[in-house]
Design a protein around this motif. Structure first.
Motif, PDB file in Angstrom:
ATOM      1  N   MET A 189       0.844  -1.157   0.000  1.00 43.97           N
ATOM      2  CA  MET A 189       0.000   0.000   0.000  1.00 43.97           C
ATOM      3  C   MET A 189       0.895   1.226   0.000  1.00 43.97           C
ATOM      4  N   THR A 190       0.523   2.211  -0.789  1.00 48.60           N
ATOM      5  CA  THR A 190       1.310   3.430  -0.922  1.00 48.60           C
ATOM      6  C   THR A 190       0.771   4.520  -0.021  1.00 48.60           C
ATOM      7  N   SER A 191       1.603   5.507   0.328  1.00 46.37           N
ATOM      8  CA  SER A 191       1.133   6.622   1.142  1.00 46.37           C
ATOM      9  C   SER A 191       1.166   7.919   0.356  1.00 46.37           C
ATOM     10  N   VAL A 192       1.392   7.841  -0.958  1.00 45.58           N
ATOM     11  CA  VAL A 192       1.405   9.005  -1.829  1.00 45.58           C
ATOM     12  C   VAL A 192       0.150   8.947  -2.673  1.00 45.58           C
ATOM     13  N   THR A 193      -0.491  10.092  -2.871  1.00 42.12           N
ATOM     14  CA  THR A 193      -1.693  10.120  -3.676  1.00 42.12           C
ATOM     15  C   THR A 193      -1.382   9.628  -5.078  1.00 42.12           C
ATOM     16  N   PRO A 194      -2.104   8.612  -5.554  1.00 44.32           N
ATOM     17  CA  PRO A 194      -1.817   8.049  -6.870  1.00 44.32           C
ATOM     18  C   PRO A 194      -2.260   8.984  -7.994  1.00 44.32           C
ATOM     19  N   SER A 195      -1.623   8.839  -9.154  1.00 41.44           N
ATOM     20  CA  SER A 195      -2.039   9.631 -10.310  1.00 41.44           C
ATOM     21  C   SER A 195      -3.409   9.161 -10.760  1.00 41.44           C
ATOM     22  N   ARG A 196      -4.101  10.021 -11.478  1.00 46.28           N
ATOM     23  CA  ARG A 196      -5.441   9.685 -11.951  1.00 46.28           C
ATOM     24  C   ARG A 196      -5.397   8.437 -12.835  1.00 46.28           C
ATOM     25  N   THR A 197      -4.433   8.371 -13.732  1.00 47.10           N
ATOM     26  CA  THR A 197      -4.324   7.225 -14.636  1.00 47.10           C
ATOM     27  C   THR A 197      -4.064   5.942 -13.862  1.00 47.10           C
ATOM     28  N   ALA A 198      -3.128   5.967 -12.922  1.00 45.78           N
ATOM     29  CA  ALA A 198      -2.826   4.776 -12.126  1.00 45.78           C
ATOM     30  C   ALA A 198      -4.037   4.352 -11.317  1.00 45.78           C
ATOM     31  N   ALA A 199      -4.755   5.315 -10.759  1.00 47.26           N
ATOM     32  CA  ALA A 199      -5.943   5.002  -9.959  1.00 47.26           C
ATOM     33  C   ALA A 199      -7.021   4.365 -10.824  1.00 47.26           C
ATOM     34  N   GLU A 200      -7.240   4.914 -12.020  1.00 46.19           N
ATOM     35  CA  GLU A 200      -8.257   4.353 -12.913  1.00 46.19           C
ATOM     36  C   GLU A 200      -7.869   2.948 -13.381  1.00 46.19           C
ATOM     37  N   GLU A 201      -6.582   2.726 -13.663  1.00 49.72           N
ATOM     38  CA  GLU A 201      -6.121   1.393 -14.053  1.00 49.72           C
ATOM     39  C   GLU A 201      -6.336   0.396 -12.912  1.00 49.72           C
ATOM     40  N   CYS A 202      -6.073   0.825 -11.679  1.00 53.08           N
ATOM     41  CA  CYS A 202      -6.282  -0.031 -10.517  1.00 53.08           C
ATOM     42  C   CYS A 202      -7.761  -0.392 -10.383  1.00 53.08           C
ATOM     43  N   ALA A 203      -8.633   0.593 -10.570  1.00 54.57           N
ATOM     44  CA  ALA A 203     -10.077   0.339 -10.471  1.00 54.57           C
ATOM     45  C   ALA A 203     -10.531  -0.631 -11.545  1.00 54.57           C
ATOM     46  N   ARG A 204     -10.028  -0.458 -12.761  1.00 55.87           N
ATOM     47  CA  ARG A 204     -10.409  -1.363 -13.846  1.00 55.87           C
ATOM     48  C   ARG A 204      -9.915  -2.791 -13.573  1.00 55.87           C
ATOM     49  N   ALA A 205      -8.723  -2.917 -13.020  1.00 52.29           N
ATOM     50  CA  ALA A 205      -8.201  -4.243 -12.689  1.00 52.29           C
ATOM     51  C   ALA A 205      -9.056  -4.905 -11.610  1.00 52.29           C
ATOM     52  N   ALA A 206      -9.471  -4.135 -10.617  1.00 49.80           N
ATOM     53  CA  ALA A 206     -10.328  -4.677  -9.555  1.00 49.80           C
ATOM     54  C   ALA A 206     -11.685  -5.082 -10.113  1.00 49.80           C
ATOM     55  N   LEU A 207     -12.226  -4.292 -11.040  1.00 50.78           N
ATOM     56  CA  LEU A 207     -13.493  -4.643 -11.686  1.00 50.78           C
ATOM     57  C   LEU A 207     -13.344  -5.955 -12.461  1.00 50.78           C
ATOM     58  N   ALA A 208     -12.245  -6.089 -13.186  1.00 58.68           N
ATOM     59  CA  ALA A 208     -12.027  -7.299 -13.968  1.00 58.68           C
ATOM     60  C   ALA A 208     -11.901  -8.530 -13.066  1.00 58.68           C
ATOM     61  N   GLU A 209     -11.282  -8.340 -11.920  1.00 58.45           N
ATOM     62  CA  GLU A 209     -11.075  -9.464 -11.001  1.00 58.45           C
ATOM     63  C   GLU A 209     -12.347  -9.864 -10.272  1.00 58.45           C
ATOM     64  N   HIS A 210     -13.163  -8.888  -9.880  1.00 55.85           N
ATOM     65  CA  HIS A 210     -14.307  -9.171  -9.014  1.00 55.85           C
ATOM     66  C   HIS A 210     -15.655  -9.225  -9.714  1.00 55.85           C
ATOM     67  N   GLY A 211     -15.734  -8.841 -10.985  1.00 54.93           N
ATOM     68  CA  GLY A 211     -16.995  -8.937 -11.712  1.00 54.93           C
ATOM     69  C   GLY A 211     -17.851  -7.688 -11.591  1.00 54.93           C
ATOM     70  N   THR A 212     -19.114  -7.836 -11.991  1.00 53.84           N
ATOM     71  CA  THR A 212     -20.030  -6.695 -12.020  1.00 53.84           C
ATOM     72  C   THR A 212     -21.273  -6.985 -11.201  1.00 53.84           C
ATOM     73  N   GLY A 213     -22.136  -5.982 -11.099  1.00 54.84           N
ATOM     74  CA  GLY A 213     -23.351  -6.089 -10.304  1.00 54.84           C
ATOM     75  C   GLY A 213     -23.138  -5.428  -8.955  1.00 54.84           C
ATOM     76  N   ARG A 214     -24.084  -5.559  -8.058  1.00 54.72           N
ATOM     77  CA  ARG A 214     -23.974  -4.921  -6.744  1.00 54.72           C
ATOM     78  C   ARG A 214     -23.019  -5.660  -5.802  1.00 54.72           C
TER      79      ARG A 214
END
Length: 159
Positions: free
Chosen positions: A1-26
């Motif tokens: 875990m990092t303690s520096v605010t992530p760049s917008r691009t890195a944050a969006e890539e992380c979110a997309r990776a988490a979506l791909a791993e965990h699926g969709t829906g509620r």
């Protein structure tokens, strides 16, 4: 875990990776938020629309979950998080005074991080240590019967 605010691009890539791993829906919303927080140290505001779109939820729904749970924050926490219990049993044993002391000692309010990034001060509403109030956690460690002097000693160990 990092303690520096992530760049917008890195944050969006992380979110997309988490979506791909965990699926969709509620159902996967919380696991996705946890995955983003684990990777980035926070859930940046920029990823909320990405997660909402990926799960077919409104931005307001995702934002509501992020702001409801204390573990999700938009900026990284300090190297050490101090949580003071504010539940009734601890309140009866001096938690309000302990919070006031902690805020004065650290020079920050609840939910804030010291300027040097060392300590984040938070409140919680039960640590399950009611008989030994007021209780706090310093990092992952639980302490009971915490006085202002003991708080200062514990804080000295982590600074």
């Amino acid at each position: 875990m990092t303690s520096v605010t992530p760049s917008r691009t890195a944050a969006e890539e992380c979110a997309r990776a988490a979506l791909a791993e965990h699926g969709t829906g509620r159902g996967p919303l919380l696991p996705i938020l946890h995955a983003v927080r684990e990777e980035l140290g926070c859930v940046p505001r920029d990823v909320i629309p990405v997660i909402a779109d990926g799960l077919n939820l409104s931005i307001a729904e995702v934002h509501g979950v992020v702001t409801f749970y204390r573990d999700f924050r938009s900026e990284p926490a300090g190297r050490t998080t101090v949580r003071v219990c504010r539940a009734e049993a601890c309140q009866a044993r001096g938690a309000a005074e302990l919070v006031a002391h902690a805020q004065a000692e650290l020079g920050i309010g609840l939910g804030a991080t010291t300027a040097d990034g060392a300590v984040t001060l938070d409140e919680v509403f039960c640590l399950g240590n009611c008989a030994l109030g007021p209780a706090i956690t310093v990092g992952e460690r639980l302490y009971g019967r915490v006085t202002p002097a003991r708080f200062d000693a514990l804080l000295g160990e982590v600074r």
